[in-house]
Design an enzyme around this catalytic site. Structure first.
Site, PDB file in Angstrom:
ATOM      1  N   LYS A 185      -3.446  -8.133 -24.873  1.00 25.45           N
ATOM      2  CA  LYS A 185      -2.715  -7.889 -26.081  1.00 25.45           C
ATOM      3  C   LYS A 185      -2.455  -9.273 -26.673  1.00 25.45           C
ATOM      4  O   LYS A 185      -2.545  -9.377 -27.919  1.00 25.45           O
ATOM      5  CB  LYS A 185      -1.394  -7.329 -25.898  1.00 25.45           C
TER       6      LYS A 185
ATOM      7  N   LYS B 256     -10.200   2.420 -21.373  1.00 25.50           N
ATOM      8  CA  LYS B 256      -9.340   3.591 -21.025  1.00 25.50           C
ATOM      9  C   LYS B 256      -8.762   4.173 -22.257  1.00 25.50           C
ATOM     10  O   LYS B 256      -8.459   3.565 -23.216  1.00 25.50           O
ATOM     11  CB  LYS B 256      -8.239   3.151 -20.079  1.00 25.50           C
TER      12      LYS B 256
ATOM     13  N   LYS C  90      -3.488   5.109 -27.218  1.00 16.30           N
ATOM     14  CA  LYS C  90      -3.252   5.139 -28.626  1.00 16.30           C
ATOM     15  C   LYS C  90      -3.409   4.088 -29.506  1.00 16.30           C
ATOM     16  O   LYS C  90      -3.353   4.114 -30.751  1.00 16.30           O
ATOM     17  CB  LYS C  90      -1.579   5.653 -28.612  1.00 16.30           C
TER      18      LYS C  90
HETATM   19  P1  TYM Z   1       2.525   3.568 -20.871  1.00 14.43           P
HETATM   20  O1  TYM Z   1       3.707   4.152 -21.904  1.00 14.43           O
HETATM   21  O2  TYM Z   1       1.698   2.967 -21.511  1.00 14.43           O
HETATM   22  O3  TYM Z   1       1.928   4.873 -20.120  1.00 14.43           O
HETATM   23  C1  TYM Z   1       2.647   5.779 -19.353  1.00 14.43           C
HETATM   24  C2  TYM Z   1       1.724   6.258 -18.179  1.00 14.43           C
HETATM   25  O4  TYM Z   1       0.615   6.866 -18.366  1.00 14.43           O
HETATM   26  C3  TYM Z   1      -0.467   6.202 -17.787  1.00 14.43           C
HETATM   27  N1  TYM Z   1      -1.729   6.032 -18.744  1.00 14.43           N
HETATM   28  C4  TYM Z   1      -2.898   6.522 -18.250  1.00 14.43           C
HETATM   29  N2  TYM Z   1      -3.291   6.981 -17.043  1.00 14.43           N
HETATM   30  C5  TYM Z   1      -4.626   7.336 -16.855  1.00 14.43           C
HETATM   31  N3  TYM Z   1      -5.546   7.138 -17.835  1.00 14.43           N
HETATM   32  C6  TYM Z   1      -5.081   6.534 -19.177  1.00 14.43           C
HETATM   33  N4  TYM Z   1      -6.181   6.305 -20.032  1.00 14.43           N
HETATM   34  C7  TYM Z   1      -3.713   6.283 -19.163  1.00 14.43           C
HETATM   35  N5  TYM Z   1      -3.139   5.586 -20.140  1.00 14.43           N
HETATM   36  C8  TYM Z   1      -1.871   5.266 -19.890  1.00 14.43           C
HETATM   37  C9  TYM Z   1       0.271   4.843 -17.574  1.00 14.43           C
HETATM   38  O5  TYM Z   1      -0.459   4.089 -16.284  1.00 14.43           O
HETATM   39  C10 TYM Z   1       1.734   5.064 -17.145  1.00 14.43           C
HETATM   40  O6  TYM Z   1       1.900   5.536 -15.943  1.00 14.43           O
HETATM   41  N6  TYM Z   1       4.580  -0.097 -18.279  1.00 14.43           N
HETATM   42  C11 TYM Z   1       4.527   1.320 -18.609  1.00 14.43           C
HETATM   43  C12 TYM Z   1       5.930   1.988 -18.948  1.00 14.43           C
HETATM   44  C13 TYM Z   1       6.988   1.495 -18.056  1.00 14.43           C
HETATM   45  C14 TYM Z   1       7.251   2.221 -16.638  1.00 14.43           C
HETATM   46  C15 TYM Z   1       8.194   1.298 -16.111  1.00 14.43           C
HETATM   47  C16 TYM Z   1       6.378   2.864 -15.776  1.00 14.43           C
HETATM   48  C17 TYM Z   1       8.045   0.771 -18.191  1.00 14.43           C
HETATM   49  N7  TYM Z   1       8.931   0.649 -17.071  1.00 14.43           N
HETATM   50  C18 TYM Z   1       8.874   1.627 -14.879  1.00 14.43           C
HETATM   51  C19 TYM Z   1       6.740   2.668 -14.456  1.00 14.43           C
HETATM   52  C20 TYM Z   1       8.021   2.461 -13.922  1.00 14.43           C
HETATM   53  C21 TYM Z   1       3.749   1.554 -19.724  1.00 14.43           C
HETATM   54  O7  TYM Z   1       3.226   0.836 -20.624  1.00 14.43           O
HETATM   55  O8  TYM Z   1       3.310   2.983 -19.758  1.00 14.43           O
END
Ligand code: TYM
Length: 341
Positions: free
Chosen positions: A117, A200, A203
């Site tokens: 990013k 992957k 959004k």
């Molecule tokens: P975020 O909001 O980007 O995504 C939420 C969850 O979706 C999963 N994910 C995917 N899994 C499979 N294939 C994909 N293409 C795909 N895109 C997204 C992500 O792995 C995630 O589990 N940093 C985290 C948010 C967060 C978090 C936390 C997660 C903040 N604090 C504490 C766990 C525990 C994130 O950006 O997820």
């Protein structure tokens, strides 16, 4: 008989887009719902994480509500799990600062999501919050003494950092945090973009390659119909030569529960068009009820806010205990009685 406490689970999702997508659902959210049966679960909409890149305040507020509504529509049950909004629980930020001070600049610089990013935005365009993002994520997890963290494959490195920070704090100041493990599914941990199957699903890529849960069924069907497939005609999984078809088969398998080998047999002698048509139906069966229910919940804002307020109160009880212990061990003078910390 001694009561054995249930394992604790914590996970979070960003409210950056109005709708979650199929990657979120298969990589994480499906597991959130399943884990409620056997664990004590804490699930949060991580709105603080959503401002590390440019944002619009009105959209953020609306997307936070829509995100909470989608989680309920998917099956997160507030009677069994604690559902809350991250910014309603100030303990996350209080803990994050302490963790930032034991995290090393070098290790934070090695986070691949940060590198990707910040490369796009350049040093002058990247916020400091983008850099410290994984440390706030560690605070989210450690504040609840979580044993398991259900996430997709892309969060592995952030979880590793969380484990390192917990271990470092514990060895320096005494055992304070549970060192958590990831809970990453076998099928669906990495759903790929329909237009660029080398990347992957996300959004932040053009919407044609991303199946949003709140898309109209006709839009979803069109996106799947236009998915990039590969040369040849056979519907077989081959990640090197047929990444597009392999991704479609993987999504089908994760949603329908049928093995990829079984699906290859099912589609033997048929073409990519048949695979896409059937996949659109399989996706619609799963997402249509979620879409309908989300709309009903969004329309009842008072009820949504009540659920989130109750969730935040419970979350603060648990996180408050951990943060008080961490502050005490770190050497902060306890505020005198009557002083609100
Ligand atoms: P975020 O909001 O980007 O995504 C939420 C969850 O979706 C999963 N994910 C995917 N899994 C499979 N294939 C994909 N293409 C795909 N895109 C997204 C992500 O792995 C995630 O589990 N940093 C985290 C948010 C967060 C978090 C936390 C997660 C903040 N604090 C504490 C766990 C525990 C994130 O950006 O997820």
């Amino acid at each position: 008989m001694a009561v054995v406490p249930l394992p604790r689970v914590l996970s979070g999702i960003q409210p950056t887009a109005g709708s979650f997508h199929l990657g979120n659902y298969l990589g994480a959210l499906r597991q959130w719902v399943a884990l409620q049966e056997t664990t004590e679960a804490f699930y949060c909409v991580v709105d603080l994480h959503a401002i590390t890149q440019d944002w619009n305040p009105d959209e953020l507020r609306q997307n936070t509500l829509t995100s909470a509504a989608q989680l309920l529509a998917l099956g997160v049950d507030p009677a069994r799990s604690t559902l809350f909004v991250q910014s309603h629980v100030p303990e996350h930020v209080r803990l994050s600062w302490v963790l930032e001070c034991i995290a090393r600049f070098g290790e934070a610089s090695r986070m691949t999501q940060f590198k990707d990013k910040s490369q796009r935005e350049g040093a002058e365009g990247s916020s400091v919050g983008l850099f410290t993002y994984p440390v706030l994520m560690a605070a989210d997890i450690l504040a609840y003494q979580a044993d398991q963290v259900p996430v997709g494959d892309d969060q592995r490195q952030h979880l590793e950092l969380t484990r390192d920070l917990a271990t470092r704090f514990n060895s320096r100041f005494g055992r304070t945090f549970t060192v958590p493990s990831g809970f990453i599914p076998e099928a669906g941990a990495r759903v790929m973009d329909l237009q660029s199957p080398g990347k992957k699903m996300s959004k932040s890529l053009p919407p044609a390659g991303c199946v949003f849960l709140l898309d109209e069924p006709s839009v979803t069907a069109k996106k799947i119909r236009s998915a990039v497939t590969d040369t040849g005609r056979e519907v077989v999984a081959d990640p090197v030569n047929k990444p597009g078809v392999t991704n479609l088969l993987g999504i089908h398998s994760a949603l329908s529960g049928r093995s990829v080998a079984d699906l290859e047999q099912h589609f033997a002698g048929r073409g990519y068009g048949d695979l896409k048509k059937e996949l659109a139906e399989v996706v619609a069966d799963v997402v249509t009820p979620i879409r309908t229910r989300t709309q009903e919940l969004v329309d009842d804002r008072a009820e949504l806010e009540r659920i989130l307020a109750a969730g935040a109160a419970r979350a603060r009880e648990v996180a408050g205990v951990t943060v008080a212990a961490a502050y005490e061990r770190a050497g902060f003078l306890a505020p005198a009685a009557g002083v609100v910390a």
